[in-house]
Design a protein around this motif. Structure first.
Motif, mmCIF file in Angstrom:
data_model
loop_
_atom_site.group_PDB
_atom_site.id
_atom_site.type_symbol
_atom_site.label_atom_id
_atom_site.label_comp_id
_atom_site.label_asym_id
_atom_site.label_seq_id
_atom_site.Cartn_x
_atom_site.Cartn_y
_atom_site.Cartn_z
ATOM 1 N N MET A 196 10.418 3.993 -1.165
ATOM 2 C CA MET A 196 9.035 3.693 -0.826
ATOM 3 C C MET A 196 8.405 2.722 -1.824
ATOM 4 S SD MET A 196 7.593 7.406 0.445
ATOM 5 C CE MET A 196 5.948 6.764 0.742
ATOM 6 N N ALA A 197 9.099 2.459 -2.909
ATOM 7 C CA ALA A 197 8.568 1.530 -3.902
ATOM 8 C C ALA A 197 8.539 0.105 -3.356
ATOM 9 C CB ALA A 197 9.397 1.596 -5.178
ATOM 10 N N ASP A 198 9.423 -0.176 -2.409
ATOM 11 C CA ASP A 198 9.434 -1.473 -1.716
ATOM 12 C C ASP A 198 9.864 -1.195 -0.284
ATOM 13 O OD1 ASP A 198 9.588 -4.048 -0.817
ATOM 14 O OD2 ASP A 198 10.907 -4.784 -2.398
ATOM 15 N N ALA A 199 8.935 -0.656 0.502
ATOM 16 C CA ALA A 199 9.262 -0.219 1.865
ATOM 17 C C ALA A 199 9.700 -1.378 2.740
ATOM 18 C CB ALA A 199 8.052 0.490 2.483
ATOM 19 N N LEU A 200 9.155 -2.568 2.515
ATOM 20 C CA LEU A 200 9.519 -3.707 3.348
ATOM 21 C C LEU A 200 10.985 -4.083 3.154
ATOM 22 C CD1 LEU A 200 8.814 -5.893 5.343
ATOM 23 C CD2 LEU A 200 7.904 -7.276 3.470
ATOM 24 N N THR A 201 11.432 -4.108 1.906
ATOM 25 C CA THR A 201 12.842 -4.407 1.651
ATOM 26 C C THR A 201 13.734 -3.329 2.243
ATOM 27 O OG1 THR A 201 12.329 -5.634 -0.367
ATOM 28 C CG2 THR A 201 14.561 -4.765 -0.159
ATOM 29 N N THR A 202 13.336 -2.072 2.094
ATOM 30 C CA THR A 202 14.102 -0.979 2.677
ATOM 31 C C THR A 202 14.191 -1.137 4.190
ATOM 32 O OG1 THR A 202 13.400 0.529 0.926
ATOM 33 C CG2 THR A 202 14.208 1.527 2.955
ATOM 34 N N PHE A 203 13.080 -1.470 4.809
ATOM 35 C CA PHE A 203 13.014 -1.664 6.255
ATOM 36 C C PHE A 203 13.936 -2.815 6.687
ATOM 37 C CE2 PHE A 203 10.979 -4.053 9.734
ATOM 38 C CZ PHE A 203 10.984 -3.095 10.740
ATOM 39 N N LYS A 233 0.826 -1.213 0.000
ATOM 40 C CA LYS A 233 0.000 0.000 0.000
ATOM 41 C C LYS A 233 0.862 1.267 0.000
ATOM 42 C CE LYS A 233 -4.239 -1.902 1.901
ATOM 43 N NZ LYS A 233 -5.359 -1.693 2.841
ATOM 44 N N ILE A 234 2.016 1.209 0.672
ATOM 45 C CA ILE A 234 2.936 2.346 0.628
ATOM 46 C C ILE A 234 3.425 2.563 -0.801
ATOM 47 C CG2 ILE A 234 5.232 3.128 1.316
ATOM 48 C CD1 ILE A 234 4.750 1.900 4.039
ATOM 49 N N ALA A 235 3.715 1.465 -1.496
ATOM 50 C CA ALA A 235 4.168 1.573 -2.882
ATOM 51 C C ALA A 235 3.080 2.188 -3.754
ATOM 52 C CB ALA A 235 4.555 0.191 -3.405
ATOM 53 N N ALA A 236 1.827 1.760 -3.550
ATOM 54 C CA ALA A 236 0.720 2.311 -4.336
ATOM 55 C C ALA A 236 0.522 3.788 -4.033
ATOM 56 C CB ALA A 236 -0.564 1.529 -4.047
ATOM 57 N N ALA A 237 0.617 4.176 -2.757
ATOM 58 C CA ALA A 237 0.465 5.582 -2.384
ATOM 59 C C ALA A 237 1.621 6.410 -2.935
ATOM 60 C CB ALA A 237 0.390 5.712 -0.866
ATOM 61 N N ASN A 238 2.819 5.853 -2.932
ATOM 62 C CA ASN A 238 3.997 6.532 -3.470
ATOM 63 C C ASN A 238 3.789 6.871 -4.936
ATOM 64 O OD1 ASN A 238 6.803 7.413 -3.494
ATOM 65 N ND2 ASN A 238 7.255 5.513 -4.579
ATOM 66 N N GLU A 239 3.199 5.926 -5.676
ATOM 67 C CA GLU A 239 2.934 6.159 -7.099
ATOM 68 C C GLU A 239 1.729 7.065 -7.302
ATOM 69 O OE1 GLU A 239 1.939 3.576 -11.174
ATOM 70 O OE2 GLU A 239 2.357 2.561 -9.273
#
Length: 619
Positions: free
Chosen positions: A74-81, A59-65
Motif C-alpha cells: 500500500m506504500a505505492d498502490a499504483l505500482t502494485t496495481f 492518498k492510500i500511501a498516506a492512509a497506510n502510514e
C-alpha cells in the motif's frame, strides 16, 4: 473474465465502497471526469471511476502510514496495481481509470450469467501500451497479455485503451458521449463526489429499475407466503417504498475520500423534480445546534434530527394505514398513538451517557436524555403522558411455532404485555414541574429462555422496562430513561443556556465533514465506549485486578443526512485516530481484509475448477 482483470476491477470496486466528505469540493465537475464518462456506453449500468490514479495512490500511501497499517504494497498502490495487472507501459498515471459494468444478472430467467465488464485505462501512448502486452496497435482490436500472461482484447477509444475479455465485447462497444448528461443526472449533492472524491461509483438506476423490481417482487412473494396475519400489507408498504425509489431516482452516487484527518463514506440519490421521493426529502433546516440543548458530559452516542426537511410524519401515517386493525391491532395502537407526537416534533436531540456512580442501576445501564422542540411544549408533554398511559395493559401476541414432535403453546402463553404508570409533579427542579413515568415490558418465560445469555444484557439496556422523567421547559420537552434528578437539573440548564454537548470540540471538528445543513447528525464517541467497557471489565475482575487503563479522548465517528436540490446524501466519517486505534487492536485482521479487497497478493490461490463447474464472476 480473466483473473488479472478481476483483480484490477476489485481494486476500484472495493475502494469505491467508501466515500467523500469535504463539501468544499471544487466547483463544477473536472473535464477529466466528464471525458472518462463520455466513453461509457448507453447500456452501462455501473461506472466505477478513479479520477486520478496517481492521486489515489498517494492518498492510500498516506492512509497506510497514518493508520499504522504499514502494508508494503500500500506504500505505492499504483505500482502494485500495475505490476499485478500488467498495465504498465504507456499508462497516464494521473489520468482517470474506470470500470464499466453492463448486462447485470438481475431479474432474468434461465441460467445465471456474469455481467459484461469493460475497463478504461488512460494512456499517454496507445501503441506503447499495446506493444508492451504483445499486441498490434495497427489492428482495430488486438489481443494483449496482462498480468501473468492472461489474454485480453484492447482497442483505442479516445485517450483511453478499452479492455475486455472477448473480442466481440471490444469490437461492438460504442461510447455514448454523454459525460455531461451523466454528471448532471447525479444532481447537486452527487456532483460534489464527481468534483472532489478519490473514487466515485455511479449507478444508472433507471436502466436497471425494472430488473430490480422483478427481484423485489419475488422476495416479497416469498415473505408473504412464509408469514400470515396481515404481514403482506406491511410488506406491500415496503414494496411500494422501494418501487417509488426506483421510479423516482435518476442516479445513485457513491464515493470515497481519503484525507489526512480520516476517511469519508458518502451515498447520494437524486430524484426527479416534483416526484414523491423529492417531496419526501425536501430541502430542510439544519440539525446543527440542537445538541447544544443537552448536558455537556461524556457520552457514548448523540444524535439530532430536524424533520422539517424529511417527511417522517407522512411515512408513519402510511405505516399506520398499512397495519391491519384486527390481525395486528396492538401493533397499530403502538404506532398510531405515537403519530401525534411525530406530527408536533420540530426537532429532537438525544444522547446516551454513562450513568454517574450514584445513578447506576436506577434505570438500566444507559442514561438516555432527549430534548424535543414543539410549538406547544406543555401540550406535547401531556400527549406523551397520555400515550404512555394508553399502553397500560396492552398485549402483543408473539406466535411461537411448535418444536418438532411438540404441541404449539397455548394461546396467550407467549404474549408480551405492558404496564405503565404516571406520577404527576414528582419533582420541582429550578422552577420546573417534573413528572415521573414508569414503563414495564413483561416478557413471557419462553422469550426470556430464547434470549439465553443475552437476557441480562437486554435487561441492563432497558429492554424490559424503564423509568424516567418528562418536563416541558422553554418551548422544549425533556425526557429521560433514568431517575437521576441531577441529570434533569443539568438538562434544564442546557435548554436554558444553549451551550451544552453540541459545543464539544471533537464533535465540532467532525461536524464539518457532514453534508452542509445536515437535517440529521449522529456521533459515536469511541473513547467513552472503550473506557466504559474497560471499567466494567475491571469491576468484573474483582479486587486486586489492575485498574483499567483510560483511553485518551478521540474525535467521534460522525454520520449525517443532508437534503438539497431534490436529492439526499448520507455521509459517514471515520477519524484517522479512530482507524489507527482499530488497527492497533485488530491490525492483522484489518490488514488481510484490505489486501484481499484491493487485489493485493494473497497467501493462496483459489482451487482450480473442474470442467462444467460454474465460472467465477468476472470481477
Amino acid at each position: 473474465m480473466i483473473r488479472t482483470m478481476r483483480t484490477a476491477a476489485a481494486l476500484a470496486a472495493v475502494l469505491a465502497c467508501c466515500v467523500n466528505g469535504a463539501w468544499a469540493a471544487p466547483a463544477g465537475v473536472p473535464a477529466s471526469v466528464t471525458t472518462a464518462l463520455d466513453q461509457s456506453a448507453a447500456d452501462t449500468a455501473v461506472v466505477i471511476l478513479v479520477p486520478s490514479m496517481s492521486g489515489l495512490s498517494k492518498k492510500i500511501a498516506a492512509a497506510n502510514e497514518g493508520a499504522g497499517l504499514n502494508i508494503p504494497d500500500m506504500a505505492d498502490a499504483l505500482t502494485t496495481f500495475k505490476n499485478k495487472t500488467g498495465l504498465s507501459a504507456g499508462v497516464r498515471e494521473d489520468g482517470a481509470f474506470a470500470v464499466l459494468l453492463s448486462n447485470l444478472p438481475l431479474g432474468q430467467a434461465g441460467a445465471p450469467h456474469e455481467p459484461t465488464v469493460h475497463m478504461l485505462v488512460p494512456v499517454t501512448d496507445y501503441k506503447v501500451f499495446v506493444d508492451a502486452g504483445g499486441g498490434d496497435a495497427a489492428k482495430p482490436v488486438t489481443q494483449v497479455k496482462m498480468g501473468q500472461g492472461q489474454p485480453a482484447f484492447a482497442r483505442k477509444l479516445g485517450n483511453f485503451a478499452l479492455l475486455s475479455d472477448t473480442e466481440a465485447n471490444v469490437t461492438n462497444y460504442q461510447a455514448a458521449a454523454a459525460g455531461k448528461a451523466m454528471a448532471a443526472a447525479t444532481g447537486k449533492l452527487g456532483g460534489h463526489y464527481l468534483a472532489g472524491n478519490d473514487i466515485v461509483v455511479i449507478v444508472n438506476l433507471p436502466l436497471i429499475a425494472d430488473q430490480l423490481r422483478s427481484e423485489i417482487k419475488k422476495d416479497l412473494a416469498h415473505a408473504n407466503a412464509a408469514n400470515a396475519g396481515g404481514v403482506e400489507k406491511i410488506a406491500g408498504l415496503y414494496g411500494e417504498a422501494i418501487d417509488a425509489f426506483l421510479r423516482d431516482t435518476t442516479s445513485l452516487t457513491m464515493g470515497l475520500e481519503l484525507k489526512d484527518t480520516g476517511i469519508g463514506f458518502s451515498y447520494t440519490a437524486q430524484f426527479k423534480p416534483d416526484s414523491a421521493c423529492a417531496k419526501a426529502f425536501a430541502t430542510g433546516a439544519s440539525a446543527a445546534g440542537k445538541l447544544d440543548l443537552l448536558p455537556s458530559q461524556p457520552y457514548m452516542l448523540a444524535m439530532a434530527v430536524n424533520p422539517q426537511g424529511i417527511d417522517i410524519a407522512g411515512m408513519v401515517e402510511k405505516l399506520v394505514a398499512a397495519i391491519p386493525e384486527n390481525e395486528a391491532g396492538a401493533i397499530r395502537k403502538l404506532v398510531a398513538g405515537y403519530l401525534p407526537l411525530v406530527q408536533q416534533t420540530k426537532s429532537v436531540a438525544s444522547a446516551y451517557y454513562v450513568p454517574s456512580p450514584g445513578a447506576q442501576g436506577m434505570s438500566g445501564f444507559l442514561n438516555a436524555v432527549s430534548v424535543v422542540q414543539a410549538d406547544d411544549a406543555p401540550g406535547y408533554a401531556q400527549k406523551c403522558k397520555e400515550y404512555i398511559t394508553s399502553l397500560n395493559g396492552l398485549k402483543l401476541s408473539v406466535p411461537k411455532p411448535a418444536a418438532p414432535g411438540e404441541n404449539a403453546p397455548p394461546a396467550g402463553d407467549n404474549d408480551v404485555s405492558f404496564s405503565t404508570q404516571i406520577n404527576a409533579n414528582a419533582l420541582q427542579i429550578d422552577g420546573v414541574a417534573v413528572d415521573q413515568y414508569q414503563f414495564q415490558t413483561n416478557l413471557p418465560p419462553a422469550i426470556m429462555q430464547e434470549m439465553g445469555p443475552a437476557a441480562p444484557m437486554m435487561m441492563a439496556l432497558g429492554a424490559t422496562g424503564q423509568s424516567g422523567y418528562i418536563a416541558p421547559v422553554n418551548g422544549h420537552v425533556l425526557m429521560t430513561n433514568t431517575l437521576d434528578a441531577q441529570m434533569v437539573r443539568k438538562t434544564i440548564a442546557s435548554v436554558r443556556g444553549g451551550k451544552g454537548l453540541g459545543t464539544d470540540k471533537g464533535m465540532a471538528a467532525t461536524r464539518g465533514e457532514l453534508p452542509p445543513n445536515a437535517s440529521a447528525e449522529m456521533y459515536i464517541n469511541v473513547s467513552t465506549i472503550m473506557n466504559t467497557a474497560m471499567g466494567i471489565a475491571a469491576q468484573m475482575a474483582g479486587p486486586g485486578a489492575p485498574p483499567a487503563q483510560q483511553q485518551a479522548e478521540l474525535p467521534p465517528i460522525a454520520a449525517g443526512l443532508g437534503v438539497d436540490g431534490s436529492g439526499v446524501a448520507a455521509r459517514m466519517f471515520l477519524p484517522m485516530p479512530v482507524i489507527k486505534l482499530a488497527v492497533e487492536k485488530a491490525g492483522p485482521m484489518i490488514g488481510m481484509m484490505l489486501m484481499g479487497g484491493m487485489g493485493l497478493p494473497q497467501p493462496a490461490e483459489p482451487m482450480p475448477q473442474e470442467e462444467g463447474e460454474q465460472k467465477q464472476p468476472a470481477f
